[in-house]
Design an enzyme around this catalytic site. Structure first.
Site, PDB file in Angstrom:
ATOM      1  N   GLY A 148      81.386  31.445  18.271  1.00  0.00           N
ATOM      2  CA  GLY A 148      82.300  32.386  17.636  1.00  0.00           C
ATOM      3  C   GLY A 148      81.730  33.793  17.578  1.00  0.00           C
ATOM      4  N   CYS A 149      81.198  34.152  16.413  1.00  0.00           N
ATOM      5  CA  CYS A 149      80.756  35.528  16.201  1.00  0.00           C
ATOM      6  C   CYS A 149      79.532  35.904  17.008  1.00  0.00           C
ATOM      7  CB  CYS A 149      80.518  35.756  14.704  1.00  0.00           C
ATOM      8  SG  CYS A 149      82.036  35.632  13.712  1.00  0.00           S
ATOM      9  N   VAL A 150      78.661  34.935  17.296  1.00  0.00           N
ATOM     10  CA  VAL A 150      77.515  35.226  18.155  1.00  0.00           C
ATOM     11  C   VAL A 150      77.986  35.574  19.557  1.00  0.00           C
ATOM     12  CG1 VAL A 150      75.490  34.220  19.288  1.00  0.00           C
ATOM     13  CG2 VAL A 150      75.835  33.900  16.830  1.00  0.00           C
ATOM     14  N   SER A 153      79.810  38.916  19.755  1.00  0.00           N
ATOM     15  CA  SER A 153      78.878  40.042  19.625  1.00  0.00           C
ATOM     16  C   SER A 153      78.068  40.238  20.901  1.00  0.00           C
ATOM     17  CB  SER A 153      77.951  39.809  18.434  1.00  0.00           C
ATOM     18  OG  SER A 153      78.679  39.698  17.230  1.00  0.00           O
TER      19      SER A 153
END
Length: 206
Positions: A148-150, A153
């Site tokens: 997800g956020c990793v 990013s």
């Protein structure tokens, strides 16, 4: 970490290790690291331990940045993402779910916390400006979640001109299958994925 199909497809390059590193710790907040607190949480004990080892190695070498994802009580700032992921409703600012995991070696006198509302640490935050000011040529990434956020990013880091290096033993996901597949995909197309020990060894040479 790359698979043979991606190598055949021409995803075979390597990003060089940099001389001006920074470390971003993505959403290692209690809502993700404290099982039972929210539906989003999983056991991140070993990943936090490895992240702390990287933090110690980074001291004096470059900026250390933590991110926390959270929303106002009315949730209007969650935008369309909430329609797809209703579990995000538990990430309310001012609650325990939006506190950094207390085991992290966060230093309020040196480190930065960025608050975000979307998956990428780059979206709607001053992260690109902070990295550009430092002259960052190597962004080490730890945190949650890998898929997800990793991942979001990491993709934005590459697109923004900051070479991402994912510490494979310092990122976590609720799904083992998604964790593994996203590490392989990031290694193939968007980042270098390597053990924390290898990254620490490089940091010690700077």
């Amino acid at each position: 970490m790359r698979d043979s199909d991606n190598l055949k497809g021409g995803f075979d390059g390597t990003l060089p290790l940099g001389q001006q590193p920074a470390l971003v710790v993505i959403d290692f907040q209690r809502g993700f690291t404290e099982p039972g607190l929210t539906p989003l949480a999983s056991n991140c004990d070993s990943q936090i331990e490895q992240t702390n080892a990287l933090i110690r190695a980074m001291r004096g070498k470059g900026r250390i940045i933590f991110t926390i994802i959270g929303y106002e009580p009315h949730l209007a700032d969650a935008n369309l993402w909430l329609t797809k992921a209703s579990s995000l409703r538990c990430l309310l600012r001012g609650t325990s779910a939006c506190e950094l995991d207390p085991r992290l070696d966060y230093d309020p006198e040196q480190d930065i916390i960025l608050y975000k509302t979307q998956a990428s640490a780059f979206y709607g935050t001053p992260l690109p400006a902070l990295l550009a000011h430092q002259g960052c040529d190597m962004l080490i990434v730890t945190g949650a979640t890998t898929s997800g956020c990793v991942r979001a990013s990491v993709v934005d880091s590459l697109q923004s001109g900051f070479a991402p290096f994912v510490a494979e033993d310092a990122v976590a996901d609720r799904s083992a299958a998604q964790h593994r597949s996203n590490l392989v995909d990031m290694a193939s197309k968007y980042a270098e994925v390597m053990p924390s020990a290898q990254l620490i060894q490089h940091l010690q040479t700077l």
